[in-house]
Motif scaffolding. Sequence first.
Motif, PDB file in Angstrom:
ATOM      1  N   LYS A 237       0.837  -1.212   0.000  1.00 42.11           N
ATOM      2  CA  LYS A 237       0.000   0.000   0.000  1.00 42.11           C
ATOM      3  C   LYS A 237       0.865   1.254   0.000  1.00 42.11           C
ATOM      4  CE  LYS A 237      -4.031  -0.273   2.086  1.00 42.11           C
ATOM      5  NZ  LYS A 237      -5.113  -0.453   3.079  1.00 42.11           N
ATOM      6  N   GLY A 238       1.861   1.231  -0.896  1.00 39.59           N
ATOM      7  CA  GLY A 238       2.757   2.377  -1.045  1.00 39.59           C
ATOM      8  C   GLY A 238       2.463   3.225  -2.260  1.00 39.59           C
ATOM      9  N   LEU A 239       1.289   2.999  -2.903  1.00 35.03           N
ATOM     10  CA  LEU A 239       0.866   3.766  -4.072  1.00 35.03           C
ATOM     11  C   LEU A 239      -0.464   4.453  -3.793  1.00 35.03           C
ATOM     12  CD1 LEU A 239       1.537   0.993  -6.762  1.00 35.03           C
ATOM     13  CD2 LEU A 239       2.994   2.980  -6.293  1.00 35.03           C
ATOM     14  N   LEU A 240      -0.717   5.564  -4.483  1.00 33.38           N
ATOM     15  CA  LEU A 240      -2.039   6.176  -4.417  1.00 33.38           C
ATOM     16  C   LEU A 240      -3.077   5.146  -4.848  1.00 33.38           C
ATOM     17  CD1 LEU A 240      -0.274   8.826  -4.424  1.00 33.38           C
ATOM     18  CD2 LEU A 240      -2.084   9.847  -5.816  1.00 33.38           C
ATOM     19  N   GLN A 241      -4.182   5.073  -4.113  1.00 35.87           N
ATOM     20  CA  GLN A 241      -5.216   4.098  -4.432  1.00 35.87           C
ATOM     21  C   GLN A 241      -6.468   4.795  -4.962  1.00 35.87           C
ATOM     22  OE1 GLN A 241      -5.597   0.788  -1.388  1.00 35.87           O
ATOM     23  NE2 GLN A 241      -4.336   2.231  -0.227  1.00 35.87           N
ATOM     24  N   GLU A 242      -7.166   4.079  -5.851  1.00 35.41           N
ATOM     25  CA  GLU A 242      -8.403   4.618  -6.401  1.00 35.41           C
ATOM     26  C   GLU A 242      -9.455   4.778  -5.309  1.00 35.41           C
ATOM     27  OE1 GLU A 242      -9.642   1.831  -9.322  1.00 35.41           O
ATOM     28  OE2 GLU A 242      -8.486   2.768 -10.945  1.00 35.41           O
ATOM     29  N   ASN A 243     -10.271   5.782  -5.494  1.00 35.54           N
ATOM     30  CA  ASN A 243     -11.444   5.957  -4.641  1.00 35.54           C
ATOM     31  C   ASN A 243     -12.670   5.645  -5.493  1.00 35.54           C
ATOM     32  OD1 ASN A 243     -13.596   6.873  -3.085  1.00 35.54           O
ATOM     33  ND2 ASN A 243     -12.407   8.557  -2.210  1.00 35.54           N
ATOM     34  N   ASN A 244     -13.315   4.520  -5.204  1.00 32.96           N
ATOM     35  CA  ASN A 244     -14.459   4.115  -6.024  1.00 32.96           C
ATOM     36  C   ASN A 244     -15.786   4.679  -5.534  1.00 32.96           C
ATOM     37  OD1 ASN A 244     -15.057   2.614  -3.771  1.00 32.96           O
ATOM     38  ND2 ASN A 244     -14.544   0.627  -4.684  1.00 32.96           N
ATOM     39  N   GLY A 245     -15.702   5.600  -4.570  1.00 33.96           N
ATOM     40  CA  GLY A 245     -16.908   6.251  -4.091  1.00 33.96           C
ATOM     41  C   GLY A 245     -17.631   5.530  -2.975  1.00 33.96           C
ATOM     42  N   THR A 246     -17.089   4.418  -2.495  1.00 35.55           N
ATOM     43  CA  THR A 246     -17.721   3.695  -1.392  1.00 35.55           C
ATOM     44  C   THR A 246     -17.651   4.535  -0.123  1.00 35.55           C
ATOM     45  OG1 THR A 246     -17.071   1.578  -2.347  1.00 35.55           O
ATOM     46  CG2 THR A 246     -17.664   1.599   0.001  1.00 35.55           C
ATOM     47  N   PRO A 247     -18.766   4.767   0.548  1.00 39.04           N
ATOM     48  CA  PRO A 247     -18.744   5.577   1.784  1.00 39.04           C
ATOM     49  C   PRO A 247     -17.841   4.937   2.841  1.00 39.04           C
ATOM     50  CG  PRO A 247     -20.993   5.292   0.999  1.00 39.04           C
ATOM     51  CD  PRO A 247     -20.147   4.375   0.180  1.00 39.04           C
ATOM     52  N   GLY A 248     -17.104   5.806   3.557  1.00 44.41           N
ATOM     53  CA  GLY A 248     -16.269   5.344   4.661  1.00 44.41           C
ATOM     54  C   GLY A 248     -14.968   4.705   4.234  1.00 44.41           C
ATOM     55  N   LEU A 249     -14.635   4.773   2.954  1.00 47.92           N
ATOM     56  CA  LEU A 249     -13.402   4.166   2.462  1.00 47.92           C
ATOM     57  C   LEU A 249     -12.199   4.973   2.943  1.00 47.92           C
ATOM     58  CD1 LEU A 249     -13.155   1.648   0.666  1.00 47.92           C
ATOM     59  CD2 LEU A 249     -12.781   3.174  -1.274  1.00 47.92           C
ATOM     60  N   ASN A 250     -11.197   4.305   3.472  1.00 47.11           N
ATOM     61  CA  ASN A 250      -9.969   4.983   3.900  1.00 47.11           C
ATOM     62  C   ASN A 250      -8.782   4.057   3.697  1.00 47.11           C
ATOM     63  OD1 ASN A 250      -9.829   3.197   6.174  1.00 47.11           O
ATOM     64  ND2 ASN A 250     -11.227   4.548   7.292  1.00 47.11           N
ATOM     65  N   TYR A 251      -7.603   4.527   4.066  1.00 40.05           N
ATOM     66  CA  TYR A 251      -6.374   3.765   3.821  1.00 40.05           C
ATOM     67  C   TYR A 251      -6.397   2.415   4.522  1.00 40.05           C
ATOM     68  CZ  TYR A 251      -1.361   2.718   3.581  1.00 40.05           C
ATOM     69  OH  TYR A 251      -0.152   2.115   3.352  1.00 40.05           O
TER      70      TYR A 251
END
Length: 541
Positions: A237-251
């Motif tokens: 998890k050393g790269l920017l990750q996509e945000n697929n719009g799922t509520p409450g999504l975090n690292y």
Amino acid sequence: MRITKVFYFNVLLITVLFAQNLSAQNPTSKTKAIRLEAGEKWWGGAVSESHKAPYSQNYSINLYGDNKSNQAQPLLLSNTGRYIWSEEPFGFSFTNNELIIDETHGNVQEGRAGKSLPEVYKFVSQKYFPGSGKMPDKLLFTSPQWNTWIELTYNQNQDDILKYARSIISNGFEPGVLMIDDTWQENYGMWNFHPGRFRDPKAMMDELHKMGFKVMLWICPFVSADTPPYRELKAKKGLLQENNGTPGLNYQNAKTEPSIIRWWNGASAVLDLTSPAGIDWFKAQMDRLQKDYGVDGFKLDAGDSNYYPANAITYKQITPNAHTEVFGQIGLNYPLNEYRAMWKMGGQAIAERLWDKGHDWEDLQKLIPQVASQGLMGYAFTCPDMIGGGQWTAFLNNAVIKQDLVVRSAQCHALMPMMQFSVAPWRVLDANHLSAVKDAVALRKKFTPLIMQLTEQAANSNIPVMRHMELEFPNQGFAEVKDQFMLGDKIMVAPMVTEGQSRQVIIPKGKWRADDGKIFKGPIKQTIQVPLNRLPYFEKL
């Protein structure tokens, strides 16, 4: 041990940035209108826009997520002593005799310090970005730099790099910093010398060192997909990750794919340098190159805030601009560094280069106001791109070379903090023009002790090496002068930045001795003759 120390330093940095940026992802929508004072003019914002400065009317910009391909600061300064500063990006515009501040992402501070540009610059630099007491590697200043980009472009290889280095010396130039540019590597993120183009990179490095060069390698925060480093960093998890719009999504709970970002060389994943995994991996690559091959430093390219989507999932949620700042922090580990993109970081030991310039007179005229603006934003260690321009297509075999332009560009560089060649002047110039370029290099050699004295002072005081005329002669009619500058407080430089062999010089109050021995008493406007081999300068007596 070194990596461990860097890890703890960067964890501290991330914590500070997180605290500063926690609430900075969305604009506060506060708008502030500031009435302009009589004759008031402003500088600041984005360096690549500063040839349009001083700003007064009909200009606007939003700094959020956009450093305009060069250095930027959340700072505005006026010639009447007023300033605007924020730790976060904001938008600003000039219209109807007002300065409008909007799209703010943090507290915007407004104030006054004195009644002139030098007074307000001294105040803000000491308060917001004081000198660190350190400077980049001295060789960046004491000798012209050499970059392999224009000659080799996307075919960096051992034989041609050595040929270029030998030609520098055989054509009568001194060795200095040699920058090996993009495509020396196996792939983006695979920071190994390409095995098909480099038979024995250690032997190449050893030979370059014996010739007297220090060697920098081009490097960037992109990682090509479907490569071993990509898979390793994805797992960590050393790269920017996509945000697929799922509520409450975090690292912590995200299981999305790395974001793929389009940039000038295609589409790649991007290192998350807010994460210990990303920082440690990137630093380990550079340290390995130094240990295994004797690499002296790095040209850290890209890092622009527009490559960091605001909604991307990262270890710490910070503004796109702050991602650029974190990338800049990496360079503090390497005294031999160069950056093009930067956010804040004024006063630090970072070498800052202008955005690539075209091979034309219009772009040559941008060098002085843009380098002067770098100084006004706290970036004292500046490089005015590459001599003759950094756009490689202008120097292909069938291109038309403007030989006078190459000479005038070299002269413009000569008494700036740094001087960088890329196109081989012996390849594109006839004997007369090549001689004029060598004259400019020789003049720089004469002034190197002064340049180094000013550079060392700047490390502590953050007073620019190269100074805007308004900074030395406030409220005397120099605010709009963009073709002259001061080297320290005693040498005024007036290069030719247009076609021709004559120009007008505005000489400030006092007695000045020109490079040709003539004495002038200012204030006065004077037309002077500038033959091809002359770089006009004036010493205050």
